[in-house]
Design a protein around this motif. Structure first.
Motif, mmCIF file in Angstrom:
data_model
loop_
_atom_site.group_PDB
_atom_site.id
_atom_site.type_symbol
_atom_site.label_atom_id
_atom_site.label_comp_id
_atom_site.label_asym_id
_atom_site.label_seq_id
_atom_site.Cartn_x
_atom_site.Cartn_y
_atom_site.Cartn_z
ATOM 1 N N TYR A 12 0.813 -1.207 0.000
ATOM 2 C CA TYR A 12 0.000 0.000 0.000
ATOM 3 C C TYR A 12 0.851 1.263 0.000
ATOM 4 O O TYR A 12 0.331 2.370 0.093
ATOM 5 C CB TYR A 12 -0.915 0.017 1.230
ATOM 6 N N GLU A 13 2.169 1.119 -0.132
ATOM 7 C CA GLU A 13 3.069 2.254 -0.007
ATOM 8 C C GLU A 13 3.210 3.025 -1.324
ATOM 9 O O GLU A 13 3.005 4.238 -1.367
ATOM 10 C CB GLU A 13 4.456 1.766 0.459
ATOM 11 N N THR A 14 3.590 2.321 -2.390
ATOM 12 C CA THR A 14 3.884 2.991 -3.658
ATOM 13 C C THR A 14 2.770 2.694 -4.654
ATOM 14 O O THR A 14 2.880 1.799 -5.494
ATOM 15 C CB THR A 14 5.244 2.534 -4.214
ATOM 16 N N VAL A 15 1.703 3.443 -4.553
ATOM 17 C CA VAL A 15 0.516 3.221 -5.377
ATOM 18 C C VAL A 15 0.377 4.366 -6.387
ATOM 19 O O VAL A 15 0.270 5.528 -5.993
ATOM 20 C CB VAL A 15 -0.752 3.143 -4.503
ATOM 21 N N LEU B 33 -6.270 18.774 -17.673
ATOM 22 C CA LEU B 33 -4.853 18.476 -17.774
ATOM 23 C C LEU B 33 -4.571 17.433 -16.704
ATOM 24 O O LEU B 33 -4.643 17.707 -15.518
ATOM 25 C CB LEU B 33 -4.013 19.735 -17.534
ATOM 26 N N GLU B 34 -4.264 16.213 -17.111
ATOM 27 C CA GLU B 34 -4.197 15.093 -16.170
ATOM 28 C C GLU B 34 -3.029 15.236 -15.195
ATOM 29 O O GLU B 34 -1.954 15.723 -15.552
ATOM 30 C CB GLU B 34 -4.078 13.768 -16.934
ATOM 31 N N PHE B 35 -3.264 14.764 -13.982
ATOM 32 C CA PHE B 35 -2.248 14.774 -12.939
ATOM 33 C C PHE B 35 -2.037 13.351 -12.441
ATOM 34 O O PHE B 35 -2.949 12.740 -11.900
ATOM 35 C CB PHE B 35 -2.678 15.695 -11.792
ATOM 36 N N ALA B 36 -0.833 12.829 -12.642
ATOM 37 C CA ALA B 36 -0.512 11.469 -12.203
ATOM 38 C C ALA B 36 0.587 11.519 -11.150
ATOM 39 O O ALA B 36 1.469 12.386 -11.192
ATOM 40 C CB ALA B 36 -0.079 10.611 -13.390
ATOM 41 N N SER B 37 0.525 10.584 -10.223
ATOM 42 C CA SER B 37 1.448 10.610 -9.095
ATOM 43 C C SER B 37 1.730 9.203 -8.603
ATOM 44 O O SER B 37 0.851 8.340 -8.610
ATOM 45 C CB SER B 37 0.833 11.453 -7.964
ATOM 46 N N VAL B 38 2.973 8.973 -8.171
ATOM 47 C CA VAL B 38 3.324 7.712 -7.517
ATOM 48 C C VAL B 38 4.407 7.997 -6.480
ATOM 49 O O VAL B 38 5.313 8.800 -6.715
ATOM 50 C CB VAL B 38 3.814 6.659 -8.537
ATOM 51 N N GLY B 39 4.285 7.374 -5.330
ATOM 52 C CA GLY B 39 5.300 7.537 -4.294
ATOM 53 C C GLY B 39 5.098 8.783 -3.447
ATOM 54 O O GLY B 39 4.006 9.346 -3.367
ATOM 55 N N THR C 133 6.258 1.085 -12.194
ATOM 56 C CA THR C 133 6.871 -0.246 -12.081
ATOM 57 C C THR C 133 8.343 -0.122 -11.730
ATOM 58 O O THR C 133 8.859 -0.830 -10.857
ATOM 59 C CB THR C 133 6.712 -1.022 -13.399
ATOM 60 N N ALA C 134 9.026 0.784 -12.417
ATOM 61 C CA ALA C 134 10.449 0.978 -12.158
ATOM 62 C C ALA C 134 10.704 1.486 -10.743
ATOM 63 O O ALA C 134 11.651 1.050 -10.068
ATOM 64 C CB ALA C 134 11.024 1.953 -13.181
ATOM 65 N N ILE C 135 9.858 2.401 -10.269
ATOM 66 C CA ILE C 135 10.027 2.935 -8.913
ATOM 67 C C ILE C 135 9.809 1.847 -7.878
ATOM 68 O O ILE C 135 10.532 1.759 -6.878
ATOM 69 C CB ILE C 135 9.069 4.131 -8.702
ATOM 70 N N ASN C 136 8.841 0.974 -8.103
ATOM 71 C CA ASN C 136 8.632 -0.153 -7.193
ATOM 72 C C ASN C 136 9.823 -1.101 -7.184
ATOM 73 O O ASN C 136 10.066 -1.796 -6.197
ATOM 74 C CB ASN C 136 7.366 -0.919 -7.590
ATOM 75 N N ALA C 137 10.554 -1.131 -8.281
ATOM 76 C CA ALA C 137 11.732 -2.008 -8.382
ATOM 77 C C ALA C 137 12.997 -1.329 -7.880
ATOM 78 O O ALA C 137 14.090 -1.891 -7.980
ATOM 79 C CB ALA C 137 11.913 -2.463 -9.828
ATOM 80 N N GLY C 138 12.876 -0.098 -7.343
ATOM 81 C CA GLY C 138 14.030 0.585 -6.769
ATOM 82 C C GLY C 138 14.756 1.507 -7.725
ATOM 83 O O GLY C 138 15.975 1.706 -7.620
ATOM 84 N N LEU C 139 14.053 2.114 -8.651
ATOM 85 C CA LEU C 139 14.646 3.004 -9.649
ATOM 86 C C LEU C 139 15.486 4.094 -9.004
ATOM 87 O O LEU C 139 15.102 4.687 -8.005
ATOM 88 C CB LEU C 139 13.524 3.643 -10.476
ATOM 89 N N THR C 140 16.652 4.359 -9.592
ATOM 90 C CA THR C 140 17.504 5.448 -9.136
ATOM 91 C C THR C 140 17.551 6.544 -10.192
ATOM 92 O O THR C 140 17.250 6.313 -11.377
ATOM 93 C CB THR C 140 18.946 4.971 -8.863
ATOM 94 N N ARG C 141 17.978 7.702 -9.783
ATOM 95 C CA ARG C 141 18.077 8.812 -10.712
ATOM 96 C C ARG C 141 19.110 8.510 -11.794
ATOM 97 O O ARG C 141 18.942 8.874 -12.958
ATOM 98 C CB ARG C 141 18.423 10.081 -9.931
ATOM 99 N N ASP C 142 20.213 7.844 -11.450
ATOM 100 C CA ASP C 142 21.229 7.477 -12.439
ATOM 101 C C ASP C 142 20.647 6.561 -13.513
ATOM 102 O O ASP C 142 20.934 6.721 -14.703
ATOM 103 C CB ASP C 142 22.413 6.787 -11.758
ATOM 104 N N GLN C 143 19.856 5.582 -13.082
ATOM 105 C CA GLN C 143 19.240 4.663 -14.049
ATOM 106 C C GLN C 143 18.273 5.406 -14.965
ATOM 107 O O GLN C 143 18.228 5.153 -16.178
ATOM 108 C CB GLN C 143 18.513 3.547 -13.307
#
Length: 518
Positions: A388-391, A399-405, A475-485
């Protein structure tokens, strides 16, 4: 506080276990044989997902679902809020409003659009949407039958922790028992009790999508995503829309993003009445609604509207379940059921998912995922919990607004200002250039943990098709995405999504975050 709550849950469950054990020991001495392995009360997205998953695992399952009419007399079929009065009709109306803007843009792309007047038929739109929804209702019933889930078009209430009384509309009753029972009854909009005439003259989102005629000049009251979406849709369809907000809109979201969302709504023609409280609604002699409210200076204001729509919150539809009878703990103000991390209530074999569960996101995909995972834990031995954390979510304003984390505010609160870095950018979608559309609210914000490779904590996007763009990044953020990646990823040109991987300007630098075209 959390530890005390867990101990309290354990005590209540122990009492329930002892009660059931005593009841069984007083019987014939053998274990009780239940009618079903699982009964699900509620035929919305979460309940249907849970029931079908359990059936696929070889269990005998029943679903109870009955929709009480709204105060205005509107009711619907199987599928819950999302299918009938939520996500599906809302997105279709959102698309209709976007098409109106596209028609206006068409001449700039060489299309010969005759005249400046664009006519829209509200009646045709509503008819098409309702026909589609009825097909979905029928499809859900077919799916339950195909998966051998027994469907009862009946209200359910608890007799004991393993028994539910199903009441049909004609008055017939049948008692059903199950090893496990899932509460998935969702919620319904509520009217404020401190506004005179709200019940008599107001509507909610339960009614808007059934409206047989254009709602005309409409006052939308509330600061939730439902309120903002409805106001934006109505403005896009040519209905003068006013949005009255008591405090702050979209309280759970990033403040920078919300401010831009509100600015965008104004640009689309929505009149914003900030820090105002409605007092009364009366039907005038001309048939229109006289609305009185107090503004932020405590001055009394009034105006006339054709429709007043309340989007001031929702309450769980648990009032008829008789939950106190079986000791299920609830949050009294909201009617929501208290659950632990396994979606289990204070009674060990009773569970709750979706909008009826306390502290959960009121989002269809969350309920669906939670329902499937619960069924697997109950009947497959799985220990996988719902995250329930990163939804990810999208507010379907014009103008659509999308958000995660995490929002910037949440990240700073959790990690401290010195451990948070924010990358941001204002950008201009290519499709805005020829019609010279305003892009001043198109904005991206990426919140990172300011250590090592800068793990992405949150990503927020305001722009065309924001929901479609953000799905993959979530999906990437849930997998631990970094700014470098992210920075090492090649963008797809020319798209709005490309601007996400181009982010390089930090908020702390104070540099102008406005991007230029290639």
């Amino acid at each position: 506080m959390l530890s005390l709550r867990k101990h309290w849950f354990s005590l209540v469950r122990l009492c329930d276990v002892l009660h059931v054990a005593g009841r069984r020991s007083r019987s014939s001495g053998v274990n009780v044989k239940y009618d079903y392995d699982l009964i699900v009360i509620g035929g919305g997205s979460g309940g249907l997902a849970c029931s079908k998953e359990a059936s696929q695992l070889g269990k005998k399952v029943a679903v109870l679902d009955f929709v009480s009419s709204s105060p205005k007399g509107n009711a619907w079929g199987l599928g819950g809020t999302c299918v009938n009065v939520g996500c599906i009709p809302k997105k279709l109306m959102h698309q209709a409003s976007l098409l109106g803007q596209s028609v206006k843009d068409a001449s700039h792309y060489g299309w010969n659009v005759q005249g400046d007047t664009i006519d829209h038929s509200w009646e045709s739109l509503v008819m098409s949407i309702q026909n589609h929804i009825k097909s979905l209702n029928f499809g859900h019933r077919v799916q339950l039958k195909e998966k051998n889930v027994e469907y009862y078009n009946a209200k359910g209430s608890f007799v004991d922790s393993h028994t539910v009384l199903a009441r049909h509309e004609n008055g017939d009753e049948v008692s059903l028992s199950a090893e496990h029972i899932v509460i998935a009854v969702g919620g319904r909009p509520h009217y404020p009790t401190n506004v005179q005439g709200s019940h008599e003259h107001g509507i909610t989102s339960d009614d808007l999508f059934f409206y047989s005629k254009p709602p005309g000049k409409t006052l939308v009251i509330g600061g939730s995503y439902v309120a903002l979406e409805c106001a934006g849709i109505l403005a896009g369809l040519g209905c003068p829309a006013h949005l009255m907000i008591r405090s702050h809109p979209l309280k759970a979201f990033d403040r920078d993003m919300v401010n831009l969302v509100m600015s965008s709504l104004r640009g689309h023609g929505v009149q914003i009445l900030s820090h105002c409280e409605p007092q009364s609604i009366e039907r005038g002699s001309n048939g229109r609604l006289d609305v009185v409210w107090r503004d932020e200076a405590s001055q009394t204001c009034r105006d006339q509207f054709d429709t007043v729509l309340f989007a001031t919150g929702r309450q769980a539809s648990t009032w008829a379940l008789e939950l106190p009878r079986v000791g299920v703990a609830m949050d009294t103000p909201t009617g929501k059921v208290l659950v632990d991390e396994r979606d289990t209530t204070s009674v060990d074999n009773i569970h709750a998912i979706g909008d009826a569960a306390y502290g959960r996101w009121e989002l269809t995909p969350v309920a669906v995922k939670a329902g499937k995972l619960l069924a697997r834990r109950l009947f497959e031995g799985s220990n996988v919990l719902m995250n329930y954390e990163t939804v990810p979510t999208t507010v379907f304003t014009p103008l659509e607004f999308a958000s995660v984390g995490l929002s910037e505010e949440e990240a700073v609160s959790r990690y401290g200002n010195e451990r948070v870095e924010v990358y941001h950018a204002f950008y201009r979608p290519l499709e805005y250039y020829l019609p010279h559309r305003d892009s001043s609210q198109c904005y991206i914000k990426m919140v990172c943990e300011a250590v090592d490779t800068e793990r992405v904590l949150g990503l927020h996007l305001l722009g065309p098709n924001a929901g479609e763009v953000l799905q993959g990044f979530s999906t990437a953020i849930n997998a631990g995405l970094t700014r470098d990646q992210l920075h090492g990823t090649i963008g797809i040109h020319p798209t709005c999504a490309e601007e996400v991987v181009r982010l390089h300007i930090t908020k702390s630098s104070g540099a102008d975050p406005t991007l230029t075209a290639c």
